[in-house]
Design a protein around this motif. Sequence first.
Motif, PDB file in Angstrom:
ATOM      1  N   UNK A 226     -17.901  -6.206 -10.713  1.00 40.04           N
ATOM      2  CA  UNK A 226     -16.441  -6.254 -10.551  1.00 40.04           C
ATOM      3  C   UNK A 226     -16.066  -7.380  -9.589  1.00 40.04           C
ATOM      4  N   UNK A 227     -15.016  -8.082  -9.927  1.00 39.70           N
ATOM      5  CA  UNK A 227     -14.534  -9.191  -9.084  1.00 39.70           C
ATOM      6  C   UNK A 227     -13.020  -9.071  -8.964  1.00 39.70           C
ATOM      7  N   UNK A 228     -12.549  -8.635  -7.791  1.00 37.37           N
ATOM      8  CA  UNK A 228     -11.113  -8.441  -7.568  1.00 37.37           C
ATOM      9  C   UNK A 228     -10.398  -9.732  -7.228  1.00 37.37           C
ATOM     10  N   UNK A 229     -11.131 -10.813  -7.038  1.00 35.81           N
ATOM     11  CA  UNK A 229     -10.510 -12.078  -6.669  1.00 35.81           C
ATOM     12  C   UNK A 229     -10.510 -12.278  -5.163  1.00 35.81           C
ATOM     13  N   UNK A 230     -10.046 -13.445  -4.741  1.00 38.57           N
ATOM     14  CA  UNK A 230     -10.038 -13.800  -3.318  1.00 38.57           C
ATOM     15  C   UNK A 230      -8.893 -13.097  -2.594  1.00 38.57           C
ATOM     16  N   UNK A 231      -9.077 -12.886  -1.286  1.00 41.90           N
ATOM     17  CA  UNK A 231      -7.990 -12.371  -0.456  1.00 41.90           C
ATOM     18  C   UNK A 231      -6.808 -13.337  -0.517  1.00 41.90           C
ATOM     19  N   UNK A 232      -5.604 -12.810  -0.304  1.00 41.05           N
ATOM     20  CA  UNK A 232      -4.399 -13.631  -0.456  1.00 41.05           C
ATOM     21  C   UNK A 232      -3.502 -13.530   0.773  1.00 41.05           C
ATOM     22  N   UNK A 299     -20.274   0.709 -22.260  1.00 39.10           N
ATOM     23  CA  UNK A 299     -21.287   1.764 -22.210  1.00 39.10           C
ATOM     24  C   UNK A 299     -21.046   2.722 -21.054  1.00 39.10           C
ATOM     25  N   UNK A 300     -19.876   2.603 -20.394  1.00 43.82           N
ATOM     26  CA  UNK A 300     -19.517   3.537 -19.341  1.00 43.82           C
ATOM     27  C   UNK A 300     -20.051   3.183 -17.974  1.00 43.82           C
ATOM     28  N   UNK A 301     -20.719   2.061 -17.812  1.00 39.64           N
ATOM     29  CA  UNK A 301     -21.225   1.643 -16.504  1.00 39.64           C
ATOM     30  C   UNK A 301     -20.090   1.017 -15.698  1.00 39.64           C
ATOM     31  N   UNK A 302     -20.059   1.262 -14.380  1.00 33.81           N
ATOM     32  CA  UNK A 302     -18.913   0.833 -13.565  1.00 33.81           C
ATOM     33  C   UNK A 302     -19.361   0.081 -12.313  1.00 33.81           C
ATOM     34  N   UNK A 303     -18.408  -0.636 -11.747  1.00 36.42           N
ATOM     35  CA  UNK A 303     -18.567  -1.293 -10.448  1.00 36.42           C
ATOM     36  C   UNK A 303     -17.176  -1.475  -9.859  1.00 36.42           C
ATOM     37  N   UNK A 304     -17.084  -1.524  -8.537  1.00 35.47           N
ATOM     38  CA  UNK A 304     -15.786  -1.695  -7.873  1.00 35.47           C
ATOM     39  C   UNK A 304     -15.822  -2.908  -6.947  1.00 35.47           C
ATOM     40  N   UNK A 305     -14.640  -3.456  -6.705  1.00 29.45           N
ATOM     41  CA  UNK A 305     -14.473  -4.545  -5.744  1.00 29.45           C
ATOM     42  C   UNK A 305     -13.063  -4.448  -5.178  1.00 29.45           C
ATOM     43  N   UNK A 306     -12.861  -4.974  -3.977  1.00 32.74           N
ATOM     44  CA  UNK A 306     -11.552  -4.865  -3.334  1.00 32.74           C
ATOM     45  C   UNK A 306     -11.143  -6.206  -2.742  1.00 32.74           C
ATOM     46  N   UNK A 307      -9.880  -6.310  -2.414  1.00 32.49           N
ATOM     47  CA  UNK A 307      -9.352  -7.509  -1.748  1.00 32.49           C
ATOM     48  C   UNK A 307      -8.217  -7.104  -0.826  1.00 32.49           C
ATOM     49  N   UNK A 308      -7.891  -8.006   0.114  1.00 28.89           N
ATOM     50  CA  UNK A 308      -6.782  -7.802   1.050  1.00 28.89           C
ATOM     51  C   UNK A 308      -5.669  -8.789   0.733  1.00 28.89           C
ATOM     52  N   UNK A 309      -4.440  -8.323   0.879  1.00 30.83           N
ATOM     53  CA  UNK A 309      -3.256  -9.172   0.728  1.00 30.83           C
ATOM     54  C   UNK A 309      -2.470  -9.092   2.032  1.00 30.83           C
ATOM     55  N   UNK A 310      -2.446 -10.207   2.769  1.00 30.33           N
ATOM     56  CA  UNK A 310      -1.678 -10.274   4.019  1.00 30.33           C
ATOM     57  C   UNK A 310      -0.254 -10.707   3.691  1.00 30.33           C
ATOM     58  N   UNK A 311       0.711  -9.902   4.140  1.00 27.29           N
ATOM     59  CA  UNK A 311       2.124 -10.155   3.854  1.00 27.29           C
ATOM     60  C   UNK A 311       2.831 -10.511   5.151  1.00 27.29           C
ATOM     61  N   UNK A 312       3.530 -11.637   5.150  1.00 28.86           N
ATOM     62  CA  UNK A 312       4.275 -12.066   6.337  1.00 28.86           C
ATOM     63  C   UNK A 312       5.764 -12.097   6.020  1.00 28.86           C
ATOM     64  N   UNK A 313       6.615 -11.916   7.037  1.00 26.65           N
ATOM     65  CA  UNK A 313       8.067 -11.980   6.800  1.00 26.65           C
ATOM     66  C   UNK A 313       8.482 -13.369   6.333  1.00 26.65           C
ATOM     67  N   UNK A 314       9.423 -13.411   5.434  1.00 26.58           N
ATOM     68  CA  UNK A 314       9.961 -14.686   4.970  1.00 26.58           C
ATOM     69  C   UNK A 314      10.946 -15.209   6.004  1.00 26.58           C
ATOM     70  N   UNK A 315      10.979 -16.520   6.169  1.00 25.74           N
ATOM     71  CA  UNK A 315      11.864 -17.140   7.165  1.00 25.74           C
ATOM     72  C   UNK A 315      13.292 -17.179   6.630  1.00 25.74           C
ATOM     73  N   UNK A 316      13.960 -16.007   6.633  1.00 26.64           N
ATOM     74  CA  UNK A 316      15.325 -15.922   6.121  1.00 26.64           C
ATOM     75  C   UNK A 316      16.368 -16.151   7.203  1.00 26.64           C
ATOM     76  N   UNK A 317      15.916 -16.262   8.453  1.00 26.26           N
ATOM     77  CA  UNK A 317      16.858 -16.516   9.536  1.00 26.26           C
ATOM     78  C   UNK A 317      17.527 -15.257  10.030  1.00 26.26           C
ATOM     79  N   UNK A 318      18.310 -15.413  11.080  1.00 25.43           N
ATOM     80  CA  UNK A 318      18.984 -14.275  11.720  1.00 25.43           C
ATOM     81  C   UNK A 318      20.490 -14.389  11.585  1.00 25.43           C
ATOM     82  N   UNK A 319      20.937 -14.990  10.492  1.00 26.82           N
ATOM     83  CA  UNK A 319      22.361 -15.020  10.193  1.00 26.82           C
ATOM     84  C   UNK A 319      22.549 -14.514   8.772  1.00 26.82           C
ATOM     85  N   UNK A 320      23.768 -14.092   8.463  1.00 32.90           N
ATOM     86  CA  UNK A 320      24.049 -13.573   7.136  1.00 32.90           C
ATOM     87  C   UNK A 320      24.147 -14.692   6.115  1.00 32.90           C
TER      88      UNK A 320
END
Length: 549
Positions: A226-232, A299-320
């Motif tokens: 199993x290949x979940x891909x690279x961390x993002x 044939x019912x054989x399995x494998x697992x893999x995991x990855x991390x996704x780091x989420x950061x706030x978008x720079x939307x500013x502090x005004x409306x």
Amino acid sequence: MKAFALIPLISCGLLSACGGGGGDSDNTVVETSVNAGTDLQIIEKTEFTITAQGSPADGTFSWQQVSGPSLEGFPLDGAEQTLTAPDVKTDSEIILRVSYQSTGSSAVSDDISISVSSNNQLPLAVVTQTSPETLPSVYKDTVTLSALESSDPDDNGQIDSYLWQLLSGPDLDIASFNESTLSFSHPLLESNVNLSWQLTVTDDEGGEASTQYSMTLNKTNELVDANAGADQNVEEFEEVTLDATNSETVTDTYQCKWQQLTGNSETLSNSDQCTTTFFASDVDTESTLSFEVTVTDSKGRTDTDSLFVDVSPKALGLINDSGVGECYNNTQRINCESDDFPAQDAELGRDSYANRLDKVGKGNLAFDYTKLNQFADEVGDDSSDFTCIRDNVTGLVWEVKSESSGVLPNTSLREGQNHYFWDLGDTTFTDTSTANSTCPDDTSCGVQSYINEVNNLDFCGGTNWRLPTYTELLGLIDYGKQGQSILIDEVFFPNMPSESALSHLRYWTSQTAADGTSLSQAYIIDMSDGNDLAYPKENTAYVRLVRSR
């Protein structure tokens, strides 16, 4: 070829002295000639001899090369020369010229042609395995075969090209078959597999040689990888793709199942597909999500893999944002994805993510307001009993006007219909005669008097009420309401004055307009059309106070 020259010779009779005063003399012409010899045919790098003949015999010989591949030592002197043919890539011709000069004659010359045949030696093809360092290779090892030990026995020869061919074995992902080295990843195998290669090398004279090379790739213990891909790393609201299609099995088909392990709960578009997507949730600080994929072969054989996704706030500013949520061409509403009218306000900034914002309160698009009571405590979003508003985007707390209770100046302190002249800071005038005129204040209907009275009340839990800046007040304008009579959300800012009272809805800001000639004007913003204006300070306008929390 033979070259000739004529020279005169003089002979004296027996009866008269050569120096006498009379008698006959004999003038005889002698011919001078040179012959470079017969043209030759020789093989490259072999010795050969050239011999010239000249007449009369008392002359001297000199050789020079006229054309063809270079021979060493020229020019040379002497009738006979022993030379070595040069190493040539193709059949070539050399022209040599001999010059001969005898006493009292002009030089004569003759050419000889020497045909040199190329005698190419075929290259030697050699294959070696250079990686991995530890053999035998195993699954995912990079296997490299090298032809760099191949050679050309010619002194000045070289290998010009390489051609690899897989004669037998599984399909492999190979970037190029025409380089000096060939690399591939050891595949996932259910049993040991033999590979047979053929290498053909070609030298710089077109000579070819081939060799074959055999090797064994070993089977793999785990037959599902199993290949979940690279961390993002992504920003909030971005679409994230989880892709497990680089997983490998020895069977032709396999299935995938995704699940989220940690972090804010996200909604996957299709968790039963090897490729699935989701939109990263609204976050206030850096956060990490983790996902796991389970890959199952036929044939019912399995494998697992995991990855991390780091989420950061978008720079939307502090005004409306502007409150505009639709896109238009020159005449009508259009899809915001149109390339003909790109980068419109509705597809940029905070409002473009309004449907994915995690709001504290409520408001149109990205506006986020919370109602507060007289003690600055939060009340329900649907409550009709509130005294001020907290803007959850800017963090500012805004005054909510009280209901109209009478006719000016017989009104209450915070009614929306009260209006004031601008008398903050270093102004050029003071007008106390305005008391109880456009407001119910006994001292003055200047802005400062109103601010002082509100702060004395400890209104809505604060004593730091003030006029808003230009930017702060502009942040209340909802341009999505363009065409309506009031461009502010009356659900949160009720009790607006009647526009007929002053024929406008102009509100003071705290900023003087530096017009280059005086400081007699301050900026106002008209809540009926969203326009700003440098407005004389002695004129009156409406007031909405603000404070920081």
